[in-house]
Design a protein around this motif. Structure first.
Motif, short mmCIF file in Angstrom:
data_model
loop_
_atom_site.label_atom_id
_atom_site.label_comp_id
_atom_site.label_asym_id
_atom_site.label_seq_id
_atom_site.Cartn_x
_atom_site.Cartn_y
_atom_site.Cartn_z
N PHE A 106 142.08 20.76 75.01
CA PHE A 106 141.70 19.35 74.94
C PHE A 106 142.28 18.62 76.14
CE2 PHE A 106 142.94 15.00 73.70
CZ PHE A 106 141.67 14.48 73.56
N ILE A 107 141.43 17.96 76.93
CA ILE A 107 141.87 17.25 78.12
C ILE A 107 141.53 15.78 77.94
CG2 ILE A 107 141.66 17.04 80.60
CD1 ILE A 107 140.79 19.94 80.71
N PRO A 108 142.52 14.91 77.71
CA PRO A 108 142.24 13.48 77.53
C PRO A 108 141.65 12.88 78.80
CG PRO A 108 144.47 14.06 76.83
CD PRO A 108 143.92 15.25 77.54
N ASP A 109 140.82 11.85 78.61
CA ASP A 109 140.17 11.20 79.74
C ASP A 109 141.14 10.40 80.61
OD1 ASP A 109 137.75 12.24 78.96
OD2 ASP A 109 137.21 10.48 77.75
N VAL A 110 142.29 10.03 80.06
CA VAL A 110 143.19 9.13 80.78
C VAL A 110 144.12 9.85 81.75
CG1 VAL A 110 143.16 7.42 78.94
CG2 VAL A 110 144.87 9.25 78.89
N LEU A 111 144.10 11.16 81.82
CA LEU A 111 144.99 11.88 82.72
C LEU A 111 144.60 11.65 84.17
CD1 LEU A 111 145.35 15.36 80.97
CD2 LEU A 111 146.94 13.45 80.92
N PRO A 148 147.29 13.83 99.25
CA PRO A 148 148.56 13.08 99.37
C PRO A 148 148.62 11.88 98.43
CG PRO A 148 147.71 13.65 101.54
CD PRO A 148 146.65 14.03 100.56
N ALA A 149 147.49 11.19 98.20
CA ALA A 149 147.50 10.01 97.33
C ALA A 149 147.83 10.37 95.89
CB ALA A 149 146.15 9.31 97.40
N PHE A 150 147.68 11.66 95.54
CA PHE A 150 147.94 12.08 94.16
C PHE A 150 149.44 12.27 93.90
CE2 PHE A 150 147.98 14.90 90.47
CZ PHE A 150 147.02 14.32 89.67
N LEU A 151 150.22 12.44 94.96
CA LEU A 151 151.63 12.74 94.80
C LEU A 151 152.40 11.63 94.07
CD1 LEU A 151 152.45 14.38 98.25
CD2 LEU A 151 151.56 15.43 96.16
N LYS A 152 151.84 10.42 94.07
CA LYS A 152 152.53 9.31 93.40
C LYS A 152 152.68 9.54 91.90
CE LYS A 152 148.23 6.70 92.75
NZ LYS A 152 147.48 5.49 93.12
N PHE A 153 151.79 10.38 91.33
CA PHE A 153 151.84 10.62 89.89
C PHE A 153 153.00 11.53 89.49
CE2 PHE A 153 147.31 9.60 90.61
CZ PHE A 153 147.21 8.51 89.78
N PHE A 154 153.67 12.13 90.49
CA PHE A 154 154.83 12.97 90.19
C PHE A 154 156.12 12.16 90.18
CE2 PHE A 154 152.06 16.18 92.58
CZ PHE A 154 151.41 16.56 91.42
N PHE A 195 141.47 19.06 88.60
CA PHE A 195 142.82 19.26 88.09
C PHE A 195 143.28 17.97 87.41
CE2 PHE A 195 142.21 22.02 91.67
CZ PHE A 195 142.87 23.21 91.35
N CYS A 196 143.61 18.05 86.13
CA CYS A 196 144.14 16.90 85.39
C CYS A 196 145.63 17.12 85.14
CB CYS A 196 143.42 16.74 84.05
SG CYS A 196 141.68 16.30 84.19
N TYR A 197 146.45 16.15 85.55
CA TYR A 197 147.90 16.30 85.42
C TYR A 197 148.37 15.75 84.07
CZ TYR A 197 152.86 16.25 86.59
OH TYR A 197 154.21 16.46 86.60
N ALA A 198 148.97 16.65 83.28
CA ALA A 198 149.42 16.28 81.93
C ALA A 198 150.93 16.06 81.86
CB ALA A 198 149.01 17.36 80.94
N GLY A 199 151.60 16.06 83.02
CA GLY A 199 153.05 15.95 83.02
C GLY A 199 153.69 17.29 82.77
N ASN A 200 155.02 17.35 82.92
CA ASN A 200 155.77 18.60 82.69
C ASN A 200 155.21 19.77 83.48
OD1 ASN A 200 157.51 17.33 80.79
ND2 ASN A 200 155.95 17.59 79.20
N SER A 201 154.75 19.48 84.70
CA SER A 201 154.28 20.51 85.64
C SER A 201 152.99 21.20 85.20
CB SER A 201 155.37 21.58 85.89
OG SER A 201 156.56 21.00 86.32
N LYS A 202 152.26 20.62 84.26
CA LYS A 202 151.02 21.26 83.77
C LYS A 202 149.79 20.57 84.35
CE LYS A 202 150.43 23.19 79.80
NZ LYS A 202 150.28 23.50 78.36
N LEU A 203 148.86 21.41 84.84
CA LEU A 203 147.56 20.94 85.33
C LEU A 203 146.46 21.64 84.56
CD1 LEU A 203 148.25 21.10 89.18
CD2 LEU A 203 147.74 19.01 87.92
N TYR A 204 145.59 20.85 83.92
CA TYR A 204 144.41 21.42 83.28
C TYR A 204 143.31 21.57 84.33
CZ TYR A 204 146.52 20.30 78.75
OH TYR A 204 147.36 20.25 77.67
N VAL A 205 142.69 22.75 84.36
CA VAL A 205 141.73 23.06 85.42
C VAL A 205 140.35 23.34 84.82
CG1 VAL A 205 141.23 24.51 87.43
CG2 VAL A 205 143.59 24.15 86.70
#
Length: 229
Positions: free
Chosen positions: A5-10, A24-30, A82-92
């Motif tokens: 399950f991949i939430p739309d808000v990720l 590079p613009a994605f790095l802010k989410f880390f 790639f959806c970032y779910a936090g805790n180093s996890k990416l849904y692909v």
């Protein structure tokens, strides 16, 4: 296993293979703490650990990425989200060049089953005796091919090794087949690749014609853009 399950808000980014650079613009989410190792989870719930490498100000997928490429049969032009779910996890999710979601992401293009018998509920008991693999740079370089689990589970036990005979026309090759965490065609497959001039994009359909002797006929379909001298 059910689709993850991949939430739309990720937060999400995409790559077009063979790109490996995280935007590079994605790095802010880390939040200033970029993970050194990500867990990439596919739609079927299978996951891969992939490290990253920083080159100047850019971040690239590196260690573990070749295994992810091989097992998902990535081809030039495939589109990955790639959806970032936090805790180093990416849904692909992986989409082919025609825009369709890849259904089988283990280095396999699965052909239609050869033997079906419908039961009373309308479901089918399928006996898979053939499979198709598309050549990519990684498998050609490593000289090994991953057999789909649906085939391997039927004909091999964990820890078992077999010698398969591969045939194309009147020619044949002896290839070692082993099962550990995955089912692999290994020793001997490099000569088969070389003798048949296999290149990136070529597809090989393996058809088991003798289960006891483990003989497979291989039909090769050349990548349409390649010219063979």
């Amino acid at each position: 296993m059910d689709e993850a399950f991949i939430p739309d808000v990720l937060p999400e980014f995409f790559l077009c293979f063979p790109q490996t650079r995280i935007p590079p613009a994605f790095l802010k989410f880390f939040n200033g703490e970029t993970p050194a190792l990500f867990v990439l989870e596919g739609p079927a719930g299978k996951s891969w650990q992939v490290g990253v490498e920083q080159i100047e100000s850019d971040l690239f997928f590196k260690r573990g990425w070749p295994d992810f490429v091989e097992e998902n049969n990535l081809e030039y032009g495939d589109f990955l989200t790639f959806c970032y779910a936090g805790n180093s996890k990416l849904y692909v999710k992986i989409y082919e060049k025609d825009g369709c979601l890849k259904q089988d992401q283990e280095n396999v293009h699965a052909p239609a089953p050869t033997d079906q018998a419908a039961n009373e509920s309308g479901n089918s008991n399928v006996s898979i005796t053939l499979f198709e693999l598309v050549m990519n740079e990684y498998c050609l370089k490593r000289k090994r091919l991953t057999i789909p689990a649906v085939f391997g589970n039927r004909f091999m036990k964990r820890g078992e090794e077999k010698i398969a005979t591969l045939r194309t026309g009147s020619d044949s090759w002896q290839v070692k087949v082993c099962r550990d965490d995955r089912f692999l065609l290994r020793r001997g497959i490099g000569k088969f690749m070389c003798d048949n001039n296999l290149r990136v994009g070529d597809a090989c359909r393996f058809e088991l014609i003798d289960e006891e002797k483990f003989i497979m006929v291989v039909h090769i379909r050349r990548f349409p853009d390649k010219v063979v001298n």
